[in-house]
Design an enzyme around this catalytic site. Structure first.
Site, PDB file in Angstrom:
ATOM      1  N   GLU A 156      -6.209  -8.160   4.330  1.00 12.05           N
ATOM      2  CA  GLU A 156      -4.850  -8.499   3.742  1.00 12.05           C
ATOM      3  C   GLU A 156      -4.824 -10.367   3.575  1.00 12.05           C
ATOM      4  OE1 GLU A 156      -5.193  -6.476   5.902  1.00 12.05           O
ATOM      5  OE2 GLU A 156      -3.836  -4.275   4.673  1.00 12.05           O
ATOM      6  N   HIS A 176       2.621   2.354  10.794  1.00 11.85           N
ATOM      7  CA  HIS A 176       3.469   3.177   8.659  1.00 11.85           C
ATOM      8  C   HIS A 176       4.499   3.202   9.227  1.00 11.85           C
ATOM      9  CE1 HIS A 176      -0.552   4.127   9.738  1.00 11.85           C
ATOM     10  NE2 HIS A 176      -0.910   4.107   8.313  1.00 11.85           N
TER      11      HIS A 176
END
Lengths: 440, 327
Positions: free
Chosen positions: B60, B129
């Protein structure tokens, strides 16, 4: 049985008094009209006397307590009787005079409220609306949690009140929406033009910060003076006119009569001369002895002359000589001495500082030549007397000018220009000047 | 006009912007032939090819850093972070670089970049998540933070974000991707970044929410409305810069505020709303300012009963509305 002792209302605008001293204690015998305690207000200190004879059974407050007028402060009855609230129980603080009871002090047992509202929390919005519309929250029936008065409750109450009394004070109810300052916070504004957003706009200067220093607490009398002065300046347009007066004859008269007056126990000062001259001038110019009202100018029948007395650092008080036009110079001198003396000892009675129709202030006592005093509302004017001093003046005799030394004084009238114009005000001061300069 | 899901509206916005402006490109994990883990970019690789839809390594930090470099050199990247939970390796790039370059270079460089990230729980995603990250990033000056609550706003706001010359963090309620449906006009329109939206008018209390919680608040408001409680609902839409006027105006009207957010309660986004209301709306306050939020535990639990315990939903929200209305 037994009799309550009630905190008196010491003057029209006085709502509370301080118990400065209990003259009796529990168990003491009192005779009818015998002083029980001393009460101090921002205007006077006075004694409260017994309305009955008997034994003091209970004192509900301590010395130094400030108590609302109309509140029960002591109880007199027969020895051995139990006073309300028990001999040593909690004081019964309920005010007994209707209309003076403060909602905050009484737990909402009267009125059409459900009584829960007064004790419960009042939210900021309800407090604000109550203040804006002059609403007593304890009178509202609360529907919120635990009987709390909600915003909806107070708005519904105001709605109901205004529809049932449409005539009452529109202006009073008119609601002022407070202006919220826009808060410049770069993180929440337009993010990426800080230079224009923050620095480009003109900013209103903040009130200057006070320099560090000691704060002198406001006494009752200081606060009352401040309120009266500000209110007066806001009420009437003040104009001052000043005349110079030759006091040769007054000085001669005083010198000749001082010893005579002293024999009668009276210290003859210059003040009674100015009082007497003012009375004569008021009689000639009744418009000056008046008060402005929206329906017309009220001309007073009585001449009640207020004399401003300085209390030094403690402030100022204005005792009144009632029906001053009925007194001769000796009477006036005696009255002035007596009032000034008792004012300084805080021994004036409440009605001795009320009901004045015109005021004289002797600012010359502290060396001032002339001044522009503030009118004692709702009077029409106030006369300021300056310091008497010998001055060189030009006198004309038989067409010849010469220089002479004379005791002179500046006399100034500050008047309400709604009532008097320059000409009528000057006529009044001219009359004073004539009386003083031709004193016999 | 036709009814579309939240994710269809997002895809449509990207599709139209890719077609409209050749400077726009997408990069992220599996955004290419696979069409993204949630299928947000489905079909775009076939349409625009590998130079416009670029699969990235599982890093990321580099997705965002590449975006920053490209943006400073005239392109308009859309960086997809697969789950908002994974954005933290790029925190330094976002906070210390993207948000500050315009300021640091005295306006010479801008970073016209969008970071899209699906956030929130309720999908059985467990610890990694399900997170809500909006409070952390809304704290950063120089970064715009947007969370749409419905397909119409999602398309219009994403287009505004792509055209904006500042970095925009665009958070999408993943639970709502296919759950939230709504009318979306064909063709070009935008919804401006900044203004909040009063989505339901009411008089008894104001509820502030965004994203998935706004969707639930609508249902709860409908429910308590049947009981006579009139709820005003404010969809914040843009978390930074916040539309303070709309926030305060509604509070002035009702005097009662409930802020609903899914993130854990302590120092969550609702704390700032509560502080603003207390500070600038004090004179209008008729009840304690209330927050309904996730509990202060380290993550959204995987176990379904525990996940339900964590998540604010229509029932919990309706209960909070009733409590506040009765105060």
């Amino acid at each position: 049985m037994g009799t309550q002792v009630i905190m008196p209302q010491l003057g029209e605008s006085v709502v509370e008094g301080k118990i400065s001293q209990w003259l009796k204690k529990v168990g003491d015998q009192v005779k009818l009209y015998e002083p029980i305690l001393e009460v101090e207000t921002d205007k006077v200190t006075t004694e409260v006397t017994a309305a009955t004879e008997g034994t003091v059974l209970k004192l509900y407050f301590k010395e130094g307590d400030v108590v609302k007028a109309g509140t029960q402060i002591a109880f007199i009855g027969a020895a051995g009787e139990t006073p309300p609230g028990g001999a040593s129980g909690t004081p019964a603080l309920e005010p007994v005079m209707a209309g003076i009871a403060q909602a905050s002090a009484v737990a909402g047992t009267t009125g059409n409220g459900n009584g829960k509202g007064a004790g419960a929390r009042i939210s900021p919005v309800v407090a604000r609306i109550a203040a804006e519309y002059h609403v007593d929250v304890s009178q509202i029936s609360g529907t919120g949690e635990g009987g709390r008065v909600t915003k909806k409750d107070i708005l519904a109450y105001i709605e109901k009140q205004s529809s049932s009394q449409p005539a009452q004070g529109e202006g009073q109810r008119a609601r002022v929406e407070p202006q919220l300052e826009p808060w410049e916070q770069p993180g929440l504004g337009e993010l990426f033009r800080p230079s224009e957003e923050v620095f480009g706009k003109p900013t209103t200067p903040a009130a200057p910060a006070l320099l560090p220093g000691e704060t002198v607490p406001l006494t009752g009398i200081r606060r009352a003076i401040a309120e009266h002065m500000v209110a007066s300046k806001r009420t009437s347009p003040h104009v001052t006119t000043v005349f110079e007066v030759d006091l040769t004859k007054v000085v001669a008269h005083r010198t000749a009569n001082k010893a005579l007056f002293e024999r009668d126990g009276v210290n003859l000062t210059f003040t009674p001369y100015f009082v007497a001259a003012t009375i004569a001038a008021l009689k000639q110019n009744p418009l000056v002895n008046s008060a402005w009202t929206d329906t017309g100018i009220v001309l007073h029948r009585a001449i009640n002359l207020g004399i401003a007395v300085s209390l030094g650092a403690d402030g100022l008080i204005v005792p009144v000589i009632k029906n001053a036009d009925s007194m001769n110079l000796l009477g006036l001198a005696r009255a002035v001495n007596d009032l000034a003396d008792r004012a300084r000892r805080k021994q004036l009675k409440p009605d001795e500082v009320q009901g004045g129709t015109f005021t004289i202030t002797n600012h010359g006592a502290s060396g001032s030549l002339f001044a522009t005093p503030i009118i004692n509302q709702p009077q029409c004017g106030i006369l300021g007397v300056g310091k008497i001093e010998k001055r060189v003046v030009v006198v004309t005799q038989a067409g010849v000018d010469s220089i002479a030394i004379k005791p002179m004084v500046y006399v100034g009238l500050t008047f309400d220009h709604r009532i008097l114009d320059g000409n009528s005000a000057d006529n009044f001061v001219t009359a004073i000047k004539q009386v003083l300069e031709n004193w016999v | 006009m036709s009814e579309k899901t939240l994710i269809e509206a997002i895809r449509e916005a990207m599709d139209e912007e890719l077609a409209r402006n050749s400077e726009v490109f997408i990069t992220g994990e599996d955004v290419g032939p696979r069409g993204g883990v949630f299928r947000a970019t489905l079909g775009l690789f076939a349409k625009y090819g590998p130079t416009r839809i670029i699969d990235s390594p599982l890093a990321e930090l580099s997705i965002v850093a590449v975006g920053i470099g490209a943006a400073m050199n005239g392109l308009r990247p859309i960086c997809e972070i697969q789950f908002a939970d994974f954005i933290q390796p790029a925190y330094n790039q976002i906070v210390n670089e993207a948000a500050r370059i315009y300021y640091r270079t005295g306006g010479t460089f801008t970073v016209p970049m969008v970071i899209r990230a699906p956030y929130g729980g309720g999908i059985g995603g467990g610890l990694y998540h399900s997170q809500s990250i909006e409070a952390t990033y809304s704290h950063v000056p120089g970064l715009k933070v947007v969370i749409p609550s419905n397909p119409y706003d999602a398309k219009g706001l994403l287009k505004s974000a792509i055209r904006d010359n500042n970095p925009v963090l665009f958070l999408e309620a993943k639970k709502g991707y296919r759950l939230i449906k709504g009318e979306v006009p064909e063709g070009d329109y935008t919804v401006p970044i900044g203004p909040a939206n009063v989505t339901r008018e009411g008089t008894d209390l104001t509820v502030y929410a965004y994203g998935m919680m706004h969707f639930y608040c609508q249902q709860a408001a409908e429910e308590v409305g049947k009981e006579g409680i009139s709820v005003e609902l404010v969809d914040l839409r843009t978390l930074n810069p916040l539309d303070k006027d709309t926030v305060l105006n509604s509070f002035k009207k009702t005097g009662k505020a409930l802020i609903v957010y899914e993130d854990n309660r302590f120092l969550g986004y609702g704390a700032e709303i509560a502080a603003i209301l207390a500070d600038e709306g004090f004179n209008y306050m008729d009840a304690p300012i209330m927050r309904l939020a996730g509990p202060d535990v380290p993550g959204v639990p995987y176990s379904h009963p525990l996940q339900d315990w964590f998540m604010p939903g229509p029932k919990k929200i309706a209960d909070a509305m009733r409590k506040l209305a009765a105060y």
